[in-house]
Structures are given as structure tokens and as C-alpha cells.
Design a protein around this motif. Structure first.
Motif, short mmCIF file in Angstrom:
data_model
loop_
_atom_site.label_atom_id
_atom_site.label_comp_id
_atom_site.label_asym_id
_atom_site.label_seq_id
_atom_site.Cartn_x
_atom_site.Cartn_y
_atom_site.Cartn_z
N ASN A 67 -4.73 9.78 -0.77
CA ASN A 67 -5.40 8.49 -0.90
C ASN A 67 -4.38 7.36 -0.87
OD1 ASN A 67 -8.09 9.60 -1.17
ND2 ASN A 67 -7.37 10.39 -3.14
N ARG B 223 0.87 -1.18 0.00
CA ARG B 223 0.00 0.00 0.00
C ARG B 223 0.90 1.22 0.00
NH1 ARG B 223 -0.53 3.17 3.52
NH2 ARG B 223 0.20 1.80 5.15
N VAL C 150 -7.73 3.92 -3.59
CA VAL C 150 -8.85 4.02 -2.65
C VAL C 150 -8.80 5.36 -1.92
CG1 VAL C 150 -9.93 2.95 -0.64
CG2 VAL C 150 -8.80 1.52 -2.34
N ALA D 38 -9.04 7.14 1.10
CA ALA D 38 -8.90 6.69 2.49
C ALA D 38 -8.06 7.69 3.26
CB ALA D 38 -8.26 5.31 2.54
N CYS E 261 -8.69 1.31 4.20
CA CYS E 261 -8.71 0.58 2.92
C CYS E 261 -8.57 -0.92 3.13
CB CYS E 261 -7.66 1.13 1.96
SG CYS E 261 -5.97 1.03 2.53
N ASP F 71 -17.58 -2.73 -0.19
CA ASP F 71 -16.82 -2.65 1.06
C ASP F 71 -17.45 -3.47 2.18
OD1 ASP F 71 -19.03 -1.10 1.64
OD2 ASP F 71 -17.88 0.63 2.36
#
Length: 174
Positions: A13, A6, A46, A48, A54, A89
Motif C-alpha cells: 500500500n 508518498r 491508502v 493502492a 492514490c 475518492d
């Protein structure tokens, strides 16, 4: 999946990248092939505020990888993935129920000693967007791909230039 990374994006984001859909380890059997493993890794951008926001996306990517592996059904650019009306989600309140697969808007494919790897980005779409695409799509893969491309262009034209999945999005682009 073997894992994921990530990366925080400059816009605040998160950009998630999977590992395990392509050949990751040294193996002479894979050397010089046209495609590495299945020829792609999945990504998702995403909206977030924190990495914890996420975790649902990581779970979705794991489920898609498991489905791909067990069904031997590879992902293709501009393919639609029907979520059967369930929130992507897992939480009530989002209008996003399905995914559109697109070439990642920022990460180009790469050539490796094990073959080419493309980066396919999953973008959350609404049920109305999925229904619109299903109604417009013809019977051939080329016709379905053309409709997926049109939907991606509509999302981009709406101001979502990097195709970030925002589970708080309620408006359809169709």
C-alpha cells in the motif's frame, strides 16, 4: 500544502505525508515554540496497487489543508470530519464518505527547533460509522474524542491494524 511525499509500504500500500502544516523553513520567529506551525502534518495510508491509485487521497489532503488554513480550524486526534455523504475518492461505488483523524499508527511525533510536530492520520469511514459516532458523542470535546477513539479501536479490532483506507471497503464496523 507545500507538498507531499508518498512512500510504498511493505504490504504494497501507499503512505502519504503532507508538508506545510508545520514550520518548514528557517525563521527565528518560530524558533523554540511549543508547536511547529499548527503542530501537525497529515498522513494517510491508502490501499493502492500503484501511486496513481492514490491521487484522490492527495487531493483530499489538499482540500483539508485549504479548509484548515482558511477557516483556522485545526485537526485534533479522534476528530470526525463529515464528508456530507459524498464519496471520499470522488467516485461512486465507495461506502467511505468521511474521515476519522487518529495519531499515525507508525510515525511518532517529533521535536524540532521550531516546536513539536505530530503526525495525524486520516482514515476513511462509512456513513454508518459516522452516524454511529455522532449518535454516541456527547456535547463536550472530550466525549466526542472518546467516541472517535472507540471507532478507531473497532476498526483496528476488525483487522485493520494500521488503519489503511481502502475505498473498496463496504462493511461497517458498527
Amino acid at each position: 500544502l507545500d507538498g507531499y511525499s508518498r512512500y510504498p509500504r511493505p504490504d504494497g500500500n501507499q503512505h502519504i505525508l503532507t508538508y506545510g502544516m508545520s514550520a518548514l523553513y528557517a525563521n527565528e520567529e518560530y524558533h523554540g515554540r511549543e508547536h511547529s506551525g499548527w503542530g501537525y502534518e497529515m498522513t494517510m495510508k491508502v490501499r493502492a496497487d500503484s501511486p496513481d491509485d492514490c491521487s484522490w487521497a492527495v487531493s483530499a489532503l489538499h482540500r483539508l489543508a485549504k479548509y484548515t488554513f482558511t477557516q483556522k480550524s485545526w485537526l485534533n486526534p479522534f476528530q470526525l470530519i463529515n464528508g456530507q455523504g459524498s464519496p471520499i475518492d470522488g467516485q461512486e461505488g465507495t461506502a467511505l464518505t468521511s474521515f476519522l483523524v487518529v495519531p499515525d499508527t507508525e510515525v511518532p511525533g517529533i521535536a524540532t527547533v521550531h516546536g513539536r510536530v505530530e503526525f495525524l492520520q486520516l482514515v476513511g469511514i462509512t456513513q454508518a460509522e459516522l452516524d454511529w459516532a455522532a449518535a454516541k458523542a456527547g456535547p463536550t470535546a472530550e466525549e466526542r474524542q472518546a467516541v472517535g477513539r472507540q471507532l478507531a479501536e473497532r476498526l483496528i479490532d476488525s483487522g485493520n491494524t494500521h488503519l489503511i483506507t481502502d475505498v473498496s471497503r463496504t462493511e461497517s464496523v458498527v
